[in-house]
Design a protein around this motif. Structure first.
Motif, PDB file in Angstrom:
ATOM      1  N   TRP A 167     101.240  58.436  -6.085  1.00 19.40           N
ATOM      2  CA  TRP A 167     101.656  59.376  -5.055  1.00 19.40           C
ATOM      3  C   TRP A 167     101.672  58.699  -3.680  1.00 19.40           C
ATOM      4  CZ3 TRP A 167     103.993  63.802  -5.788  1.00 19.40           C
ATOM      5  CH2 TRP A 167     103.792  64.508  -6.979  1.00 19.40           C
ATOM      6  N   GLN A 168     102.776  58.903  -2.969  1.00 16.81           N
ATOM      7  CA  GLN A 168     102.946  58.354  -1.631  1.00 16.81           C
ATOM      8  C   GLN A 168     103.094  59.502  -0.621  1.00 16.81           C
ATOM      9  OE1 GLN A 168     103.028  54.949  -1.087  1.00 16.81           O
ATOM     10  NE2 GLN A 168     102.716  54.597  -3.278  1.00 16.81           N
ATOM     11  N   ALA A 169     102.573  59.302   0.582  1.00 14.22           N
ATOM     12  CA  ALA A 169     102.705  60.291   1.659  1.00 14.22           C
ATOM     13  C   ALA A 169     103.688  59.760   2.694  1.00 14.22           C
ATOM     14  CB  ALA A 169     101.352  60.568   2.304  1.00 14.22           C
ATOM     15  N   ASP A 170     104.649  60.590   3.083  1.00 10.20           N
ATOM     16  CA  ASP A 170     105.711  60.141   3.983  1.00 10.20           C
ATOM     17  C   ASP A 170     106.071  61.262   4.964  1.00 10.20           C
ATOM     18  OD1 ASP A 170     107.886  58.870   5.140  1.00 10.20           O
ATOM     19  OD2 ASP A 170     109.256  59.449   3.531  1.00 10.20           O
ATOM     20  N   ASN A 171     106.112  60.926   6.245  1.00 14.94           N
ATOM     21  CA  ASN A 171     106.522  61.936   7.234  1.00 14.94           C
ATOM     22  C   ASN A 171     107.817  61.558   7.945  1.00 14.94           C
ATOM     23  OD1 ASN A 171     105.689  59.902   8.951  1.00 14.94           O
ATOM     24  ND2 ASN A 171     104.627  61.266  10.368  1.00 14.94           N
ATOM     25  N   SER A 172     108.522  60.559   7.424  1.00 16.44           N
ATOM     26  CA  SER A 172     109.779  60.140   8.044  1.00 16.44           C
ATOM     27  C   SER A 172     110.805  61.271   7.973  1.00 16.44           C
ATOM     28  CB  SER A 172     110.339  58.894   7.341  1.00 16.44           C
ATOM     29  OG  SER A 172     110.619  59.162   5.987  1.00 16.44           O
ATOM     30  N   SER A 173     111.473  61.502   9.039  1.00 18.41           N
ATOM     31  CA  SER A 173     112.556  62.490   9.202  1.00 18.41           C
ATOM     32  C   SER A 173     112.061  63.936   9.274  1.00 18.41           C
ATOM     33  CB  SER A 173     113.600  62.381   8.077  1.00 18.41           C
ATOM     34  OG  SER A 173     113.164  63.006   6.884  1.00 18.41           O
ATOM     35  N   ILE A 174     110.772  64.182   9.065  1.00 15.49           N
ATOM     36  CA  ILE A 174     110.296  65.566   9.099  1.00 15.49           C
ATOM     37  C   ILE A 174     110.468  66.164  10.494  1.00 15.49           C
ATOM     38  CG2 ILE A 174     108.201  66.985   9.076  1.00 15.49           C
ATOM     39  CD1 ILE A 174     107.412  65.671   6.511  1.00 15.49           C
ATOM     40  N   PHE A 175     110.136  65.400  11.528  1.00 11.16           N
ATOM     41  CA  PHE A 175     110.281  65.929  12.881  1.00 11.16           C
ATOM     42  C   PHE A 175     111.744  66.223  13.187  1.00 11.16           C
ATOM     43  CE2 PHE A 175     110.965  65.494  17.459  1.00 11.16           C
ATOM     44  CZ  PHE A 175     110.013  66.384  17.955  1.00 11.16           C
ATOM     45  N   ASP A 176     112.630  65.279  12.872  1.00 13.25           N
ATOM     46  CA  ASP A 176     114.048  65.453  13.197  1.00 13.25           C
ATOM     47  C   ASP A 176     114.732  66.496  12.320  1.00 13.25           C
ATOM     48  OD1 ASP A 176     113.971  63.609  15.233  1.00 13.25           O
ATOM     49  OD2 ASP A 176     114.560  61.926  13.968  1.00 13.25           O
ATOM     50  N   SER A 177     114.299  66.635  11.065  1.00  4.20           N
ATOM     51  CA  SER A 177     114.999  67.529  10.139  1.00  4.20           C
ATOM     52  C   SER A 177     114.396  68.925  10.067  1.00  4.20           C
ATOM     53  CB  SER A 177     115.021  66.924   8.729  1.00  4.20           C
ATOM     54  OG  SER A 177     113.710  66.839   8.192  1.00  4.20           O
ATOM     55  N   LEU A 178     113.133  69.088  10.473  1.00  2.00           N
ATOM     56  CA  LEU A 178     112.485  70.391  10.372  1.00  2.00           C
ATOM     57  C   LEU A 178     111.975  70.901  11.720  1.00  2.00           C
ATOM     58  CD1 LEU A 178     110.361  70.041   7.091  1.00  2.00           C
ATOM     59  CD2 LEU A 178     112.479  71.321   7.404  1.00  2.00           C
ATOM     60  N   THR A 179     111.070  70.123  12.331  1.00  2.00           N
ATOM     61  CA  THR A 179     110.403  70.600  13.540  1.00  2.00           C
ATOM     62  C   THR A 179     111.375  70.777  14.701  1.00  2.00           C
ATOM     63  OG1 THR A 179     108.462  69.338  12.817  1.00  2.00           O
ATOM     64  CG2 THR A 179     108.430  70.225  15.046  1.00  2.00           C
ATOM     65  N   LEU A 180     112.142  69.757  15.001  1.00  3.28           N
ATOM     66  CA  LEU A 180     113.041  69.815  16.150  1.00  3.28           C
ATOM     67  C   LEU A 180     114.109  70.892  16.011  1.00  3.28           C
ATOM     68  CD1 LEU A 180     113.672  68.634  18.896  1.00  3.28           C
ATOM     69  CD2 LEU A 180     115.065  66.871  17.776  1.00  3.28           C
ATOM     70  N   PRO A 181     114.777  71.033  14.847  1.00  2.92           N
ATOM     71  CA  PRO A 181     115.752  72.119  14.724  1.00  2.92           C
ATOM     72  C   PRO A 181     115.145  73.502  14.929  1.00  2.92           C
ATOM     73  CG  PRO A 181     116.076  70.516  12.974  1.00  2.92           C
ATOM     74  CD  PRO A 181     114.800  70.133  13.673  1.00  2.92           C
ATOM     75  N   LEU A 182     113.914  73.714  14.446  1.00  2.36           N
ATOM     76  CA  LEU A 182     113.271  75.010  14.648  1.00  2.36           C
ATOM     77  C   LEU A 182     112.932  75.231  16.123  1.00  2.36           C
ATOM     78  CD1 LEU A 182     110.906  75.556  11.583  1.00  2.36           C
ATOM     79  CD2 LEU A 182     112.850  76.965  12.278  1.00  2.36           C
ATOM     80  N   MET A 183     112.467  74.161  16.801  1.00  2.00           N
ATOM     81  CA  MET A 183     112.200  74.267  18.236  1.00  2.00           C
ATOM     82  C   MET A 183     113.456  74.687  18.984  1.00  2.00           C
ATOM     83  SD  MET A 183     109.996  70.845  19.057  1.00  2.00           S
ATOM     84  CE  MET A 183     108.327  70.584  18.458  1.00  2.00           C
ATOM     85  N   LYS A 184     114.562  74.059  18.654  1.00  2.00           N
ATOM     86  CA  LYS A 184     115.820  74.358  19.336  1.00  2.00           C
ATOM     87  C   LYS A 184     116.290  75.776  19.028  1.00  2.00           C
ATOM     88  CE  LYS A 184     117.481  69.597  19.747  1.00  2.00           C
ATOM     89  NZ  LYS A 184     118.544  68.621  19.413  1.00  2.00           N
ATOM     90  N   ALA A 185     116.078  76.233  17.794  1.00  2.00           N
ATOM     91  CA  ALA A 185     116.472  77.592  17.426  1.00  2.00           C
ATOM     92  C   ALA A 185     115.657  78.617  18.202  1.00  2.00           C
ATOM     93  CB  ALA A 185     116.302  77.798  15.920  1.00  2.00           C
ATOM     94  N   VAL A 186     114.357  78.356  18.378  1.00  2.00           N
ATOM     95  CA  VAL A 186     113.506  79.272  19.144  1.00  2.00           C
ATOM     96  C   VAL A 186     114.046  79.432  20.560  1.00  2.00           C
ATOM     97  CG1 VAL A 186     111.234  79.524  20.228  1.00  2.00           C
ATOM     98  CG2 VAL A 186     111.400  78.914  17.806  1.00  2.00           C
ATOM     99  N   GLU A 187     114.400  78.319  21.194  1.00  2.00           N
ATOM    100  CA  GLU A 187     114.901  78.384  22.568  1.00  2.00           C
ATOM    101  C   GLU A 187     116.285  79.023  22.632  1.00  2.00           C
ATOM    102  OE1 GLU A 187     112.979  77.835  25.102  1.00  2.00           O
ATOM    103  OE2 GLU A 187     111.431  77.324  23.627  1.00  2.00           O
ATOM    104  N   ALA A 188     117.138  78.711  21.661  1.00  2.00           N
ATOM    105  CA  ALA A 188     118.502  79.239  21.681  1.00  2.00           C
ATOM    106  C   ALA A 188     118.541  80.752  21.483  1.00  2.00           C
ATOM    107  CB  ALA A 188     119.334  78.558  20.596  1.00  2.00           C
ATOM    108  N   PHE A 189     117.626  81.281  20.677  1.00  2.00           N
ATOM    109  CA  PHE A 189     117.617  82.716  20.378  1.00  2.00           C
ATOM    110  C   PHE A 189     116.611  83.490  21.235  1.00  2.00           C
ATOM    111  CE2 PHE A 189     119.193  81.119  16.173  1.00  2.00           C
ATOM    112  CZ  PHE A 189     120.438  81.734  16.229  1.00  2.00           C
ATOM    113  N   ARG A 190     116.000  82.831  22.209  1.00  2.00           N
ATOM    114  CA  ARG A 190     115.015  83.518  23.042  1.00  2.00           C
ATOM    115  C   ARG A 190     115.709  84.577  23.903  1.00  2.00           C
ATOM    116  NH1 ARG A 190     109.843  82.126  24.237  1.00  2.00           N
ATOM    117  NH2 ARG A 190     110.058  79.965  23.515  1.00  2.00           N
ATOM    118  N   PRO A 191     115.177  85.815  23.953  1.00  2.00           N
ATOM    119  CA  PRO A 191     115.824  86.868  24.748  1.00  2.00           C
ATOM    120  C   PRO A 191     115.697  86.600  26.244  1.00  2.00           C
ATOM    121  CG  PRO A 191     113.724  87.630  23.887  1.00  2.00           C
ATOM    122  CD  PRO A 191     113.978  86.302  23.244  1.00  2.00           C
ATOM    123  N   PRO A 192     116.584  87.181  27.051  1.00  2.00           N
ATOM    124  CA  PRO A 192     116.552  86.941  28.501  1.00  2.00           C
ATOM    125  C   PRO A 192     115.351  87.625  29.150  1.00  2.00           C
ATOM    126  CG  PRO A 192     118.153  88.626  27.979  1.00  2.00           C
ATOM    127  CD  PRO A 192     117.671  88.085  26.662  1.00  2.00           C
TER     128      PRO A 192
END
Length: 296
Positions: A167-192
């Motif tokens: 078993w190997q542990a790998d965090n490559s691409s997790i930030f770019d493929s999961l965390t960052l898109p969700l961060m951007k979605a939160v800001e994009a859909f934030r109400p005024p």
């Protein structure tokens, strides 16, 4: 029927291929969220607040909890979900939270005003101001199912996979493929918010739960433990700091095992939302009151 010059997949082949891509997982997640009383859209597009191009969030869900007679004070709850088909488990590495960390208002939830202030009179005639976040003034940090009551927080998310029978542990691409898109979605859909008026003309409060739902198992490891163990969990929250154009601060998202999605929706989202609704209904005007008498 004429013979085709190319192979045709069977029904089982089509379903197996869709299962591997995760498209069916996305639809199953949407169905379960819809059954919880949300209006749901899959593949909801949004404008990337950093790059300006179109992106999508796998599952977008919204539920209105309260609106006053004039329609200028509202409360809603939103889910922004990325779905990940995985043959291996995900592991969250985290630690216990201090009392100060637990008192901080979660970044993803939109409060109509940031803080509430009041006057304090010192000895003599000197007057000074104190302030507190609206989150804490309303007592949302003390509600039984509040995220502020979380005793532990994830710091790192890794994916496990087998390589040469190990078993190997790998965090490559997790930030770019999961965390960052969700961060951007939160800001994009934030109400005024009405930031200019002394007394806001409208107050839109919105609870927002960004989450990753995985088909694989989920483990939590306490990084502070002297002899750490991998504990199987249903869901856990992760914190990440971000500092980039248009977005900065502490970002939190939940990682959820699909098998526990129903429990997550009930205990993490719906029960807390109803508690907040009770607070808002008891005094809606507090959502746009920037200054209060000194608390006792």
């Amino acid at each position: 029927m004429t013979d085709r010059p190319f192979p045709t997949p069977s029904s089982d082949d089509v379903i197996a291929a869709l299962e591997r891509t995760g498209f069916l997982l996305e639809q199953r997640v949407a169905q379960e969220v819809r059954a919880a009383g949300f209006h749901v859209q899959t593949g909801r597009a949004f404008k990337d607040p950093e790059e300006g191009k179109s992106r999508e969030v796998d599952v977008y869900a919204f539920k209105r909890l309260f609106v006053n007679e004039k329609g200028d004070i509202t409360l809603g709850v939103k889910l922004l979900i990325e779905c990940k088909k995985s043959t291996g488990p995900y592991v969250v590495l985290g630690r216990k939270l201090s009392d100060d960390e637990r008192s901080m208002p979660p970044h993803s939830h939109t409060m109509p005003i940031n803080s509430v202030k009041w006057e304090e009179r010192a000895e003599g005639l000197r007057i000074y101001h104190k302030s507190k976040s609206l989150w804490n003034v309303l007592g949302l940090h003390e509600l039984p199912h509040s995220p502020s009551r979380d005793e532990r927080k994830g710091l790192q998310l890794v994916r496990m996979h087998l390589k040469n029978k190990e078993w190997q542990a790998d965090n490559s691409s997790i930030f770019d493929s999961l965390t960052l898109p969700l961060m951007k979605a939160v800001e994009a859909f934030r109400p005024p918010r009405d930031k200019a008026s002394t007394v806001p003309k409208y107050a839109h409060m919105e609870l927002c739960f960004p989450a990753v739902v995985t088909s694989g198992e989920l483990f939590y490891v306490d990084a502070d433990a002297g002899d750490p163990l991998a504990e199987r969990v249903e869901w856990v929250s992760i914190d990440r700091d971000i500092d980039m154009e248009g977005m900065s601060g502490n970002f939190s998202m939940d990682v959820v095992s699909y098998d526990s999605l129903g429990d997550y929706l009930t205990t993490r989202v719906l029960e807390f939302s109803e508690e907040v609704r009770g607070v808002v209904v008891s005094g809606p005007e507090r959502l746009r009151t920037r200054e209060i008498p000194p608390p006792h």
